[in-house]
Scaffold this motif. Structure first.
Motif, PDB file in Angstrom:
ATOM      1  N   UNK A  22      16.654 -47.938 -42.107  1.00  0.00           N
ATOM      2  CA  UNK A  22      17.896 -48.625 -41.763  1.00  0.00           C
ATOM      3  C   UNK A  22      18.287 -49.749 -42.692  1.00  0.00           C
ATOM      4  N   UNK A  23      17.645 -49.824 -43.879  1.00  0.00           N
ATOM      5  CA  UNK A  23      17.964 -50.887 -44.823  1.00  0.00           C
ATOM      6  C   UNK A  23      19.141 -50.562 -45.722  1.00  0.00           C
ATOM      7  N   UNK A  24      19.505 -51.531 -46.557  1.00  0.00           N
ATOM      8  CA  UNK A  24      20.620 -51.393 -47.499  1.00  0.00           C
ATOM      9  C   UNK A  24      20.074 -51.343 -48.919  1.00  0.00           C
ATOM     10  N   UNK A  25      20.414 -50.275 -49.645  1.00  0.00           N
ATOM     11  CA  UNK A  25      19.912 -50.077 -51.002  1.00  0.00           C
ATOM     12  C   UNK A  25      21.082 -49.774 -51.930  1.00  0.00           C
ATOM     13  N   UNK A  26      21.224 -50.552 -53.002  1.00  0.00           N
ATOM     14  CA  UNK A  26      22.211 -50.254 -54.040  1.00  0.00           C
ATOM     15  C   UNK A  26      21.572 -49.357 -55.088  1.00  0.00           C
ATOM     16  N   UNK A  27      22.347 -48.408 -55.617  1.00  0.00           N
ATOM     17  CA  UNK A  27      21.797 -47.445 -56.567  1.00  0.00           C
ATOM     18  C   UNK A  27      22.879 -46.998 -57.544  1.00  0.00           C
ATOM     19  N   UNK A  33      27.857 -48.438 -59.296  1.00  0.00           N
ATOM     20  CA  UNK A  33      26.739 -48.603 -58.361  1.00  0.00           C
ATOM     21  C   UNK A  33      27.278 -48.537 -56.925  1.00  0.00           C
ATOM     22  N   UNK A  34      26.549 -47.803 -56.066  1.00  0.00           N
ATOM     23  CA  UNK A  34      26.922 -47.707 -54.662  1.00  0.00           C
ATOM     24  C   UNK A  34      25.961 -48.491 -53.791  1.00  0.00           C
ATOM     25  N   UNK A  35      26.451 -48.901 -52.627  1.00  0.00           N
ATOM     26  CA  UNK A  35      25.618 -49.599 -51.646  1.00  0.00           C
ATOM     27  C   UNK A  35      25.368 -48.659 -50.478  1.00  0.00           C
ATOM     28  N   UNK A  36      24.122 -48.174 -50.365  1.00  0.00           N
ATOM     29  CA  UNK A  36      23.822 -47.107 -49.434  1.00  0.00           C
ATOM     30  C   UNK A  36      23.156 -47.552 -48.143  1.00  0.00           C
ATOM     31  N   UNK A  37      23.457 -46.793 -47.070  1.00  0.00           N
ATOM     32  CA  UNK A  37      22.800 -46.940 -45.775  1.00  0.00           C
ATOM     33  C   UNK A  37      22.824 -45.583 -45.084  1.00  0.00           C
ATOM     34  N   UNK A 133      16.178 -38.153 -47.566  1.00  0.00           N
ATOM     35  CA  UNK A 133      16.346 -37.087 -46.584  1.00  0.00           C
ATOM     36  C   UNK A 133      17.368 -37.387 -45.514  1.00  0.00           C
ATOM     37  N   UNK A 134      18.253 -38.355 -45.762  1.00  0.00           N
ATOM     38  CA  UNK A 134      19.304 -38.692 -44.804  1.00  0.00           C
ATOM     39  C   UNK A 134      20.637 -38.731 -45.549  1.00  0.00           C
ATOM     40  N   UNK A 135      21.746 -38.444 -44.847  1.00  0.00           N
ATOM     41  CA  UNK A 135      23.053 -38.623 -45.489  1.00  0.00           C
ATOM     42  C   UNK A 135      23.279 -40.112 -45.710  1.00  0.00           C
ATOM     43  N   UNK A 136      23.777 -40.480 -46.867  1.00  0.00           N
ATOM     44  CA  UNK A 136      23.885 -41.894 -47.223  1.00  0.00           C
ATOM     45  C   UNK A 136      25.344 -42.283 -47.409  1.00  0.00           C
ATOM     46  N   UNK A 137      25.822 -43.169 -46.551  1.00  0.00           N
ATOM     47  CA  UNK A 137      27.152 -43.746 -46.723  1.00  0.00           C
ATOM     48  C   UNK A 137      27.062 -44.801 -47.816  1.00  0.00           C
ATOM     49  N   UNK A 138      27.964 -44.750 -48.797  1.00  0.00           N
ATOM     50  CA  UNK A 138      27.820 -45.665 -49.938  1.00  0.00           C
ATOM     51  C   UNK A 138      29.160 -45.972 -50.592  1.00  0.00           C
ATOM     52  N   UNK A 139      29.770 -47.094 -50.243  1.00  0.00           N
ATOM     53  CA  UNK A 139      30.891 -47.600 -51.035  1.00  0.00           C
ATOM     54  C   UNK A 139      30.354 -48.290 -52.282  1.00  0.00           C
ATOM     55  N   UNK A 164      18.764 -55.260 -49.173  1.00  0.00           N
ATOM     56  CA  UNK A 164      17.311 -55.150 -49.339  1.00  0.00           C
ATOM     57  C   UNK A 164      16.900 -54.963 -50.781  1.00  0.00           C
ATOM     58  N   UNK A 165      17.665 -54.188 -51.556  1.00  0.00           N
ATOM     59  CA  UNK A 165      17.252 -53.963 -52.928  1.00  0.00           C
ATOM     60  C   UNK A 165      18.265 -53.185 -53.726  1.00  0.00           C
ATOM     61  N   UNK A 166      18.037 -53.123 -55.041  1.00  0.00           N
ATOM     62  CA  UNK A 166      18.880 -52.362 -55.943  1.00  0.00           C
ATOM     63  C   UNK A 166      17.977 -51.629 -56.932  1.00  0.00           C
ATOM     64  N   UNK A 167      18.300 -50.372 -57.199  1.00  0.00           N
ATOM     65  CA  UNK A 167      17.613 -49.599 -58.228  1.00  0.00           C
ATOM     66  C   UNK A 167      18.333 -49.836 -59.541  1.00  0.00           C
ATOM     67  N   UNK A 168      17.628 -50.352 -60.529  1.00  0.00           N
ATOM     68  CA  UNK A 168      18.229 -50.642 -61.827  1.00  0.00           C
ATOM     69  C   UNK A 168      18.170 -49.394 -62.695  1.00  0.00           C
ATOM     70  N   UNK A 169      19.314 -48.745 -62.838  1.00  0.00           N
ATOM     71  CA  UNK A 169      19.388 -47.543 -63.664  1.00  0.00           C
ATOM     72  C   UNK A 169      20.195 -47.759 -64.923  1.00  0.00           C
ATOM     73  N   UNK A 170      20.396 -49.037 -65.305  1.00  0.00           N
ATOM     74  CA  UNK A 170      21.196 -49.320 -66.493  1.00  0.00           C
ATOM     75  C   UNK A 170      22.679 -49.178 -66.212  1.00  0.00           C
ATOM     76  N   UNK A 171      23.464 -49.072 -67.280  1.00  0.00           N
ATOM     77  CA  UNK A 171      24.919 -48.974 -67.150  1.00  0.00           C
ATOM     78  C   UNK A 171      25.318 -47.609 -66.601  1.00  0.00           C
ATOM     79  N   UNK A 172      26.341 -47.586 -65.753  1.00  0.00           N
ATOM     80  CA  UNK A 172      26.864 -46.321 -65.237  1.00  0.00           C
ATOM     81  C   UNK A 172      27.733 -45.660 -66.295  1.00  0.00           C
ATOM     82  N   UNK A 173      28.105 -44.399 -66.049  1.00  0.00           N
ATOM     83  CA  UNK A 173      28.789 -43.621 -67.070  1.00  0.00           C
ATOM     84  C   UNK A 173      30.298 -43.700 -67.023  1.00  0.00           C
ATOM     85  N   UNK A 174      30.925 -43.023 -66.048  1.00  0.00           N
ATOM     86  CA  UNK A 174      32.387 -42.959 -65.983  1.00  0.00           C
ATOM     87  C   UNK A 174      32.985 -44.353 -65.856  1.00  0.00           C
ATOM     88  N   UNK A 175      32.414 -45.180 -64.983  1.00  0.00           N
ATOM     89  CA  UNK A 175      32.890 -46.539 -64.827  1.00  0.00           C
ATOM     90  C   UNK A 175      33.987 -46.710 -63.794  1.00  0.00           C
TER      91      UNK A 175
END
Length: 347
Positions: A22-27, A33-37, A133-139, A164-175
């Motif tokens: 039930x946490x909040x993860x940006x990815x 970058x999206x903010x997922x739950x 393994x869950x559907x992730x809502x992410x604006x 709660x956290x963010x996954x650092x994947x570098x710069x996004x592509x399309x933007x």
């Protein structure tokens, strides 16, 4: 205040477990970058709205890693929707589908009978979604109204201590965020929000299908049917105006207003294409890339808006572009960032 964790690639399993509980993860995705739950949990989804300060009538997009997940989330959908998935998933295309009653939190759908679903084209996003393994809502992972984040650092600027956290994947592509489409009863494709999949790309893929842009109709729904339809978004703190017209007139007009603003003690900024950037007299001139490569401008826009904020720029002008191809999505975001302030100069 939450201690926001920054995960590298090896931390995806921990991030997935955070989503499951039930946490909040940006990815990162291929767009921003999206903010997922967990999209099934109203408590988790409410955390997104709280962290972002997002209006509750603005629906969220659900992200999945595999089409097999759709059976749990949506009712049977038209064959054309499946063909769109085959052609553009994974990728920056969100398809509005009939939501299965009770399958998702009503906060995700804003109590609409439909839900926007997409499969992101980013290896870290897909691995996170698969492991969770869950559907992730992410604006987008920014404070509501602010420029969308294209770096993990942008996420931390806006949401550090709130998630709660963010996954650092570098710069996004399309933007720029995904294109959102819905299918009409007559088999037409309606573009609700322009994005990385252009109107031209849809027409090339489905030449026998009518493709309608929401911008062409002038409709302004009282209740938005998808993200990005109603509210001012992506805005810098300074006042932004988009200027279009003949090159010489645009340059002269912006330079005149920038000079006046400086006399008033205002710090000035310009967003310009590479071909003209050297012609502007402002405190900060940022290069959007070539006017013949709008993908460069799409990739740089949000980061440039944040740079203008960091520099304390109070008055900003941006060159506009023609709406064909990716230009439609780019102008959509520019005009929303400007709150609709736009000038078109005659020849």
């Amino acid at each position: 205040m939450i201690d926001t964790i920054v995960w590298q690639e090896q931390g995806i399993q921990q991030a997935a477990e955070t989503l499951r509980r039930g946490g909040l993860v940006a990815f990162p995705t291929e767009t921003v970058y999206g903010l997922g739950a967990d999209a099934r949990s109203s408590e988790a989804v409410a955390g997104i709205f709280g962290a972002k300060g997002r209006p509750s009538d603005n629906p969220l997009i659900v992200h999945i890693a595999d089409r097999s997940q759709l059976g749990e989330l949506v009712e049977p959908y038209p064959a054309l929707a499946g063909e769109l998935m085959e052609r553009f998933w994974p990728g920056p295309l969100t398809i509005v589908l009939p939501a299965k009653p009770g399958a998702l939190s009503p906060l995700v759908t804003a109590n609409l009978p439909t839900v926007g679903v997409r499969m992101p084209d980013h290896p870290l996003a897909l691995e996170l979604l698969s492991r969770a393994g869950v559907p992730v809502a992410a604006p987008s992972a920014n404070r509501s109204g602010r420029p969308s984040p294209t770096l993990a650092g942008h996420v931390l600027e806006d949401l550090g201590g709130r998630i709660d956290g963010v996954i650092d994947g570098g710069a996004t592509g399309v933007g720029l965020e995904s294109t959102v489409v819905e299918l009409e009863g007559n088999g037409a494709i309606r573009i609700l929000r322009p994005g990385g999949v252009t109107e031209e790309a849809l027409k090339r893929a489905f030449p026998a299908v009518s493709v309608i842009s929401e911008a062409e109709t002038g409709e302004q729904p009282a209740k938005p049917r998808s993200p990005g339809m109603k509210y001012t978004h992506y805005a810098p703190r300074g006042e932004l105006t988009v200027v279009q017209g003949p090159e010489e007139r645009v340059i002269s007009y912006i330079n005149l207003l920038a000079e006046e603003a400086r006399h008033e003690g205002m710090k000035t900024g310009v967003l310009a294409f590479s071909e003209h950037a050297g012609s502007y007299r402002a405190d900060l001139v940022l290069d959007l890339g070539s006017e013949n490569r709008l993908d460069e401008a799409a990739h740089r826009l949000y980061a440039h808006l944040r740079k203008l904020d960091e520099a304390g720029v109070g008055r900003i002008w941006s060159e506009g572009c023609e709406p064909g191809g990716l230009g439609g999505a780019l102008m959509n975001r520019m005009l929303k960032a400007a709150g609709g302030r736009a000038i078109r100069l005659d020849r």
